[in-house]
Design an enzyme around this catalytic site. Structure first.
Site, PDB file in Angstrom:
ATOM      1  N   CYS A 183       0.815  -1.219   0.000  1.00  0.00           N
ATOM      2  CA  CYS A 183       0.000   0.000   0.000  1.00  0.00           C
ATOM      3  C   CYS A 183       0.851   1.273   0.000  1.00  0.00           C
ATOM      4  CB  CYS A 183      -0.973   0.002   1.166  1.00  0.00           C
ATOM      5  SG  CYS A 183      -0.292  -0.425   2.769  1.00  0.00           S
ATOM      6  N   HIS A 210      -1.926   2.356   7.160  1.00  0.00           N
ATOM      7  CA  HIS A 210      -2.437   2.339   5.794  1.00  0.00           C
ATOM      8  C   HIS A 210      -2.375   3.760   5.254  1.00  0.00           C
ATOM      9  CE1 HIS A 210      -4.234   0.912   2.211  1.00  0.00           C
ATOM     10  NE2 HIS A 210      -5.379   1.551   2.363  1.00  0.00           N
ATOM     11  N   ASP A 227      -8.517   5.230  -3.306  1.00  0.00           N
ATOM     12  CA  ASP A 227      -7.552   4.212  -2.876  1.00  0.00           C
ATOM     13  C   ASP A 227      -7.170   3.351  -4.068  1.00  0.00           C
ATOM     14  OD1 ASP A 227      -6.161   2.031  -1.779  1.00  0.00           O
ATOM     15  OD2 ASP A 227      -7.235   2.190   0.124  1.00  0.00           O
TER      16      ASP A 227
END
EC number: 3.5.1.52
Length: 350
Positions: A183, A210, A227
């Site tokens: 991520c 995150h 995202d």
């Protein structure tokens, strides 16, 4: 006579409203034009005594500036299939606004065609990652360190014994070459891609490990969650609801602002916010934002302030408004990453 009186009253109200707006604008510009020494001292003291304040200031020094480099934008755009991207934006379904459709297409292209997820690196000898076992961390080489790599994950193949290195690069231009990661790498490069298209974007950091982006939608007149790992557009609930992720702080960084946006994302599973006094956090984000805007023209500074005020109202509503979850986004758990990795992070929706 009645019509004349009503007209006169309306004109008076309009003049008063215009005068009040001008007074408000002068007050805003006066407050944002310079940094008071007392505020500077308060920030320095806060950084000295509070670990989260130090971390946010460090993130501000990097994330608010690293993506603002015109020299990189041409390199990024040359690496992308611009003809295909723009063609699908013109022809395909999606949002009514062109920029919003472009962002949605970039999400699709980035996840489906351009970048890859890496739970474990391939074994160079066996050509597979199935038997790779994590064996710790190593120091980056001189070459790896050039690209802001501070951690190298090491994996040993259980079949042949070969050791593979997975350098965690933080230089987005290097990621344009490697095109793989987790991520952190996904968000890092996608943020640079958004800026390369001239899209106003924020790097959004969650203390529970995150990161994702936000873009400012000119059509919606607000910041929108994006995202790249999940190919997700305007679904801020997915972490708390779909992933069942517990979170405490969510802070957004751009070249124009530092903003606590926790209320937008943390609708369930709230962790204690006990790492910094709330008044201190609000002061710090506003102080860092003021520093970023000092050199801007008055009109731009005022416009950004007005947007801040509208966002503050929106965030206040986010805390109490019922969360509506679109059926298409109802899948439980994170989509990117292996099952074991998601379970270890508490992001599998259970």
């Amino acid at each position: 006579m009645r019509v004349s009186e009503d007209t006169s009253t309306k004109e008076v109200f309009e003049r008063v409203a215009a005068d009040f707006l001008q007074l408000y604008k002068r007050c805003v510009l006066a407050q944002t034009r310079e940094v008071r020494s007392s505020d500077r001292e308060r920030c320095e003291e806060l950084v000295r005594r509070n670990a989260l304040a130090r971390e946010l200031c460090k993130l501000h020094q990097t994330l608010c500036f690293v993506y603002e480099n015109d020299a990189l934008y041409g390199i990024v755009l040359d690496a992308l299939d611009l003809e295909g991207i723009y063609g699908r934006v013109e022809e395909g379904p999606g949002a009514d606004d062109y920029q919003d459709r472009l962002v949605q297409e970039l999400l699709r292209y980035f996840k489906d065609e351009f970048f890859t997820w890496c739970d474990k690196p391939l074994c160079a000898r066996c050509g597979t990652a199935k038997k790779q076992a994590a064996v710790g961390h190593g120091k980056p080489t001189v070459e790896e360190a050039r690209y802001r790599c501070t951690v190298v994950e090491l994996f040993r193949c259980e079949d042949c014994g070969d050791v593979a290195r997975f350098p965690r690069y933080n230089d987005p231009l290097k990621l344009l070459e490697t095109r793989t990661g987790r991520c952190g790498e996904w968000c890092n490069l996608f943020m640079l891609i958004l800026r390369s298209f001239g899209i106003e974007a924020r790097y959004t950091w969650n203390r529970e490990d995150h990161v994702w982006c936000e873009v400012y939608s000119n059509a919606l007149k607000r910041w929108v969650h994006v995202d790249s790992c999940e190919k997700s557009f305007d679904e801020p609930h997915i972490y708390s609801v779909n992933w069942n992720k517990a979170m405490s702080y969510v802070i957004a960084f751009s070249n124009r602002s530092v903003k606590d946006v926790s209320r937008r994302y943390i609708v369930r599973n709230r962790l204690p916010r006990d790492q910094i006094d709330e008044d201190d956090l609000q002061f710090l984000t506003k102080y860092l934002t003021k520093l970023l805007r000092l050199q801007l023209p008055d009109e731009e500074r005022y416009l950004l302030h007005c947007r801040d005020e509208l966002e503050a109202i929106d965030l206040l509503g986010s805390k109490t408004a019922p969360m509506e979850i679109p059926p298409a986004a109802g899948a439980a758990g994170r989509q990117s990453g292996s099952a074991d990795w998601k379970r270890q992070r508490g992001e599998d929706g259970r």
